[in-house]
Design a protein around this motif. Structure first.
Motif, mmCIF file in Angstrom:
data_model
loop_
_atom_site.group_PDB
_atom_site.id
_atom_site.type_symbol
_atom_site.label_atom_id
_atom_site.label_comp_id
_atom_site.label_asym_id
_atom_site.label_seq_id
_atom_site.Cartn_x
_atom_site.Cartn_y
_atom_site.Cartn_z
ATOM 1 N N LYS A 156 0.822 -1.210 0.000
ATOM 2 C CA LYS A 156 0.000 0.000 0.000
ATOM 3 C C LYS A 156 0.851 1.253 0.000
ATOM 4 O O LYS A 156 0.472 2.280 -0.566
ATOM 5 C CB LYS A 156 -0.921 0.000 1.228
ATOM 6 C CG LYS A 156 -2.058 -0.991 1.168
ATOM 7 C CD LYS A 156 -2.890 -0.922 2.450
ATOM 8 C CE LYS A 156 -4.079 -1.860 2.396
ATOM 9 N NZ LYS A 156 -4.852 -1.861 3.658
ATOM 10 N N LYS A 192 -12.246 -2.163 0.775
ATOM 11 C CA LYS A 192 -11.318 -1.859 1.852
ATOM 12 C C LYS A 192 -10.841 -3.153 2.513
ATOM 13 O O LYS A 192 -11.616 -4.105 2.649
ATOM 14 C CB LYS A 192 -11.981 -0.964 2.903
ATOM 15 C CG LYS A 192 -12.519 0.351 2.354
ATOM 16 C CD LYS A 192 -11.411 1.218 1.766
ATOM 17 C CE LYS A 192 -11.974 2.543 1.248
ATOM 18 N NZ LYS A 192 -10.935 3.369 0.606
ATOM 19 N N HIS A 193 -9.591 -3.186 2.911
ATOM 20 C CA HIS A 193 -9.046 -4.389 3.549
ATOM 21 C C HIS A 193 -7.862 -4.001 4.423
ATOM 22 O O HIS A 193 -7.342 -2.876 4.342
ATOM 23 C CB HIS A 193 -8.632 -5.425 2.498
ATOM 24 C CG HIS A 193 -7.570 -4.928 1.551
ATOM 25 N ND1 HIS A 193 -6.237 -4.914 1.858
ATOM 26 C CD2 HIS A 193 -7.671 -4.425 0.278
ATOM 27 C CE1 HIS A 193 -5.552 -4.434 0.837
ATOM 28 N NE2 HIS A 193 -6.391 -4.122 -0.127
ATOM 29 N N ASP A 194 -7.415 -4.945 5.259
ATOM 30 C CA ASP A 194 -6.319 -4.683 6.189
ATOM 31 C C ASP A 194 -4.994 -5.319 5.747
ATOM 32 O O ASP A 194 -4.015 -5.304 6.497
ATOM 33 C CB ASP A 194 -6.671 -5.220 7.586
ATOM 34 C CG ASP A 194 -7.860 -4.481 8.191
ATOM 35 O OD1 ASP A 194 -7.975 -3.265 7.937
ATOM 36 O OD2 ASP A 194 -8.659 -5.119 8.902
ATOM 37 N N ALA A 195 -4.958 -5.891 4.555
ATOM 38 C CA ALA A 195 -3.716 -6.495 4.064
ATOM 39 C C ALA A 195 -2.652 -5.421 3.852
ATOM 40 O O ALA A 195 -2.971 -4.260 3.567
ATOM 41 C CB ALA A 195 -3.979 -7.241 2.759
ATOM 42 N N ILE A 196 -1.387 -5.800 3.979
ATOM 43 C CA ILE A 196 -0.310 -4.826 3.763
ATOM 44 C C ILE A 196 -0.097 -4.565 2.278
ATOM 45 O O ILE A 196 0.539 -3.570 1.901
ATOM 46 C CB ILE A 196 1.013 -5.302 4.400
ATOM 47 C CG1 ILE A 196 1.485 -6.612 3.759
ATOM 48 C CG2 ILE A 196 0.865 -5.456 5.895
ATOM 49 C CD1 ILE A 196 2.878 -7.029 4.198
ATOM 50 N N ALA A 200 -5.923 -7.354 -2.621
ATOM 51 C CA ALA A 200 -6.302 -8.396 -1.673
ATOM 52 C C ALA A 200 -7.376 -9.278 -2.293
ATOM 53 O O ALA A 200 -8.131 -8.848 -3.173
ATOM 54 C CB ALA A 200 -6.801 -7.793 -0.373
ATOM 55 N N GLY A 204 -9.860 -10.541 2.008
ATOM 56 C CA GLY A 204 -9.119 -9.384 2.496
ATOM 57 C C GLY A 204 -7.678 -9.699 2.824
ATOM 58 O O GLY A 204 -7.018 -8.944 3.548
ATOM 59 N N LYS A 205 -7.163 -10.800 2.294
ATOM 60 C CA LYS A 205 -5.781 -11.215 2.527
ATOM 61 C C LYS A 205 -4.954 -10.987 1.263
ATOM 62 O O LYS A 205 -5.500 -10.929 0.158
ATOM 63 C CB LYS A 205 -5.715 -12.700 2.909
ATOM 64 C CG LYS A 205 -6.577 -13.081 4.112
ATOM 65 C CD LYS A 205 -6.061 -12.427 5.385
ATOM 66 C CE LYS A 205 -6.877 -12.883 6.583
ATOM 67 N NZ LYS A 205 -6.422 -12.215 7.839
#
Length: 218
Positions: A156, A192-196, A200, A204-205
């Motif tokens: 990101k 939206k996702h929390d992956a670096i 994704a 969300g990976k």
């Protein structure tokens, strides 16, 4: 073709020694895996001394590879055999790299050009048909000619106000790219996702190369 007990100067021994060399270890994991696929395919000659492999045998191996897996794989096999002989030449198991005197498998004349530019209509059709999580990575590959692993692994933090700032995995070459309008649209539409990573999957990976390939082929 790797395994224990390779006799000195034999093909398996050459494979084992080459695999340990720093320049091989520095290659991208996908490139090393591609090499290993060829070594595995060459299993039939793993116990053959390099000095007993003739130019004619190399030509026959190339032809068999082409019949089984087309011309690109045949030329990859030839390249790997050349690597084995270059190692053997350096360590004095052979006196020459005879693979250099074996011609490449030729590309079929009627084979369409796989690397021609996309037309606007083709780009729009493909992007419209993709599942949402695949739109952004395909856009990065499509508009910037990024390798799939480069696109999937893009962090990101690579996205800045100035554009995309990253490096190619295989070469370490820095890349500075402006953000084109279709990519801006893909970024805005991406869930939206929390992956670096920037891209994704549906969970969300971060995408794996194999996981992405499976989804693309389906």
């Amino acid at each position: 073709m790797q395994g224990e007990g390779g006799k000195a100067g034999h093909a398996r021994h050459a494979d084992q020694e080459i695999s340990r060399q720093p320049e091989i270890q520095k290659l991208a994991a996908r490139t090393r895996a591609d090499y290993q696929k060829v070594f595995d395919w060459l299993k039939a000659i793993e116990d053959t001394a390099l000095e007993r492999i003739t130019r004619g045998l190399v030509a026959k191996i190339r032809d068999k590879a082409e019949l089984q897996h087309k011309f690109r794989f045949a030329n990859y096999v030839r390249t790997v055999l050349s690597v084995l002989f270059e190692w053997g030449l350096e360590y004095e198991y052979v006196k020459e790299n005879l693979v250099k005197n074996v011609s490449l498998a030729t590309r079929p004349k009627d084979m369409p050009d796989a690397n021609r530019p996309w037309t606007d209509a083709e780009r729009e059709t493909v992007l419209a048909a993709l599942p949402v999580p695949m739109v952004l990575p395909i856009s990065l590959m499509m508009f910037y000619a990024l390798d799939p692993q480069d696109a999937l692994g893009l962090p990101k933090t690579a996205i800045t106000d100035a554009g995309i700032d990253t490096r190619r995995r295989k070469t370490g070459q820095p890349i500075y790219l402006p953000i084109f309008e279709p990519v801006t649209a893909a970024l805005a539409a991406s869930p939206k996702h929390d992956a670096i990573t920037l891209c994704a999957n549906t969970r969300g990976k971060p995408w794996t190369y194999n996981g992405f390939s499976t989804n693309w082929e389906s």
